[in-house]
Motif scaffolding. Structure first.
Motif, PDB file in Angstrom:
ATOM      1  N   ARG A  30       0.826  -1.208   0.000  1.00 40.97           N
ATOM      2  CA  ARG A  30       0.000   0.000   0.000  1.00 40.97           C
ATOM      3  C   ARG A  30       0.857   1.253   0.000  1.00 40.97           C
ATOM      4  N   ALA A  31       1.923   1.238   0.803  1.00 42.85           N
ATOM      5  CA  ALA A  31       2.805   2.404   0.870  1.00 42.85           C
ATOM      6  C   ALA A  31       3.497   2.639  -0.463  1.00 42.85           C
ATOM      7  N   ALA A  32       3.864   1.544  -1.156  1.00 41.65           N
ATOM      8  CA  ALA A  32       4.553   1.677  -2.440  1.00 41.65           C
ATOM      9  C   ALA A  32       3.656   2.316  -3.488  1.00 41.65           C
ATOM     10  N   ALA A  33       2.367   2.021  -3.418  1.00 36.87           N
ATOM     11  CA  ALA A  33       1.442   2.541  -4.423  1.00 36.87           C
ATOM     12  C   ALA A  33       0.920   3.933  -4.076  1.00 36.87           C
ATOM     13  N   TRP A  34       1.146   4.376  -2.874  1.00 35.27           N
ATOM     14  CA  TRP A  34       0.612   5.655  -2.404  1.00 35.27           C
ATOM     15  C   TRP A  34       1.188   6.817  -3.196  1.00 35.27           C
ATOM     16  N   PRO A  35       0.381   7.861  -3.530  1.00 35.82           N
ATOM     17  CA  PRO A  35      -1.058   7.980  -3.275  1.00 35.82           C
ATOM     18  C   PRO A  35      -1.885   7.498  -4.461  1.00 35.82           C
ATOM     19  N   GLU A  36      -2.923   6.757  -4.173  1.00 35.46           N
ATOM     20  CA  GLU A  36      -3.801   6.225  -5.211  1.00 35.46           C
ATOM     21  C   GLU A  36      -5.123   6.987  -5.312  1.00 35.46           C
ATOM     22  N   ARG A  37      -5.353   7.906  -4.368  1.00 37.91           N
ATOM     23  CA  ARG A  37      -6.602   8.667  -4.360  1.00 37.91           C
ATOM     24  C   ARG A  37      -6.325  10.037  -3.735  1.00 37.91           C
ATOM     25  N   PRO A  38      -7.266  10.958  -3.814  1.00 35.10           N
ATOM     26  CA  PRO A  38      -7.048  12.287  -3.231  1.00 35.10           C
ATOM     27  C   PRO A  38      -6.739  12.223  -1.735  1.00 35.10           C
ATOM     28  N   ILE A  39      -5.974  13.213  -1.273  1.00 35.23           N
ATOM     29  CA  ILE A  39      -5.557  13.308   0.129  1.00 35.23           C
ATOM     30  C   ILE A  39      -6.376  14.403   0.804  1.00 35.23           C
ATOM     31  N   ARG A  40      -6.910  14.101   1.972  1.00 35.09           N
ATOM     32  CA  ARG A  40      -7.688  15.065   2.756  1.00 35.09           C
ATOM     33  C   ARG A  40      -6.721  15.902   3.599  1.00 35.09           C
TER      34      ARG A  40
END
Length: 330
Positions: A30-40
C-alpha cells in the motif's frame, strides 16, 4: 544456475533505499502505491484565514508532484483541537494530513482533556513557515515605544490592558509571557478573533493588542495604529526599522507562531519521507515563497525530527508559563 544466482544478486544490489524500507514494513504494498486517491488536508480555523490560505497554497503545489488532488477542509472550533482530534483518530495511511499551527502547542498546554497527545499522537512531517506577532497600539495610545508602555505598567500595575484573539490563543499567552519576563502586571481582554480585537483597538476599548502581521498590515498603512514591537527573536523583514520586544528591555522574549504538516502516528516512513520531500519542493517555488513571505512568514522546511523537537519544546514552554502565571486550564 550460477548465472541465475548472479543475476538475482545483481538485482538485489540495485534496490533503492525506498524499496528496502518498504520491504520491512507492514502494508508495504500500500505504501509503495501511495497515493492512489485524493488526500484530505484538515485545518482547524475559519475558511479564508491564515491557516486555510497556507494549506491551500502549499498543498496546491504539492499536488503537482504527488499526482493527486489535496482537498483542504476546515474543521474549525475549540482553538484547532477539533481538527487535531480528527486527524489523530484517522487511519495512518497517508490520506489525512493536518495543517497544524503554533496554537497546537498552546492548546496542548492549556486544555485538560484532549482526545489526543499533542506530540505522541502525531507523525510530524515538516514545518512550512514561521511568523511573528506585532504589539499594536491604538490611535489614542500615548506611548511611542514599548519601553514607554512597560514603564506605565510598572508605575500602576494592571492599569494597562491588552486585547487578544481569545482566551487560550497564542496571542493571549504572548501577552502573559511579556508581562512575566518584563516584571509587570497587564490586564488581558479577550475578543473573538483578530478582527474583533482590531475593532476594539480602533475604538479605544484597549490601548494595545497582540495580532498577526497579516491582520495588522492594512491598518498600519492607514496610520491609525502604531506598531510598538515585533515578537520574534529577530526583526521582521517587512518592517526592519521596528525593534523586537527583546531589544526593548525584555531579554529572552521570543514568540513566533508556525505552520507545518502532521500525520496520524504510525504512518509508514516512506509516505512521511515523500510528503517531506514534496513540501521542500513546493517551498522552493518562487510563487509559493513570495506569497508566504507577503503574509509575514519566514519560509522554512524541516525534517520530521526537527519538527517533533519544535512542537515538544513549545508545549513545554507554554505549559510552564500556564503554571507560573496561574492561568486557568480549559
Amino acid at each position: 544456475m550460477q548465472r541465475r544466482t548472479l543475476l538475482a544478486g545483481a538485482g538485489a544490489s540495485v534496490l533503492s533505499p525506498l524499496s528496502l524500507a518498504l520491504s520491512g514494513l507492514p502494508g508495504a504494498a500500500r505504501a509503495a502505491a501511495w497515493p492512489e486517491r485524493p488526500i484530505r488536508v484538515v485545518q482547524g480555523f475559519a475558511p479564508g484565514g491564515n491557516a486555510d490560505t497556507i494549506a491551500r497554497l502549499v498543498s496546491g503545489e504539492m499536488a503537482r508532484g504527488l499526482g493527486q488532488t489535496l482537498v483542504v477542509e476546515a474543521v474549525a472550533g475549540a482553538g484547532g483541537t477539533l481538527a487535531s482530534a480528527a486527524v489523530a483518530r484517522a487511519p495512518a495511511d497517508g490520506y489525512t494530513l493536518l495543517l497544524a499551527t503554533g496554537g497546537h502547542a498552546v492548546t496542548g498546554a492549556l486544555y485538560d482533556k484532549l482526545a489526543y497527545q499533542p506530540v505522541a499522537s502525531f507523525q510530524m512531517v515538516s514545518t512550512i513557515t514561521y511568523f511573528p506577532f506585532l504589539l499594536l497600539a491604538g490611535p489614542d495610545a500615548r506611548w511611542r515605544h514599548l519601553t514607554d508602555m512597560l514603564a506605565a505598567a510598572r508605575a500602576k500595575p494592571e492599569s494597562v490592558a491588552y486585547g487578544s484573539a481569545g482566551v487560550g490563543s497564542t496571542h493571549h499567552l504572548a501577552g502573559e509571557l511579556l508581562a512575566r519576563l518584563a516584571g509587570v502586571k497587564l490586564m488581558h481582554v479577550p475578543y473573538k478573533g483578530d478582527a474583533a480585537a482590531l475593532t476594539a483597538l480602533l475604538g479605544g476599548e484597549v490601548p494595545f493588542i497582540v495580532v498577526p502581521v497579516t491582520a495588522a498590515l492594512p491598518h498600519l498603512k492607514t496610520g491609525k495604529v502604531r506598531a510598538l514591537a515585533v515578537t520574534g527573536a529577530q526583526r521582521w523583514a517587512g518592517m526592519p526599522e521596528l525593534p523586537t520586544v527583546a531589544e526593548q528591555g525584555v531579554p529572552g522574549y521570543d514568540v513566533r507562531s508556525w505552520a507545518g504538516w502532521m500525520l496520524p502516528a504510525g504512518t509508514p516512513a516512506p509516505i512521511v519521507e515523500r510528503l517531506q520531500q514534496e513540501t521542500q519542493r513546493a517551498l522552493q517555488q518562487p510563487t509559493v515563497r513570495e506569497r508566504l513571505e507577503a503574509m509575514g512568514g519566514e519560509v522554512r522546511a524541516s525534517t520530521p525530527q526537527e519538527m517533533t523537537a519544535l512542537v515538544g519544546a513549545e508545549v513545554q514552554k507554554w505549559t510552564q508559563l500556564v503554571a507560573e502565571a496561574r492561568i486557568s486550564r480549559l
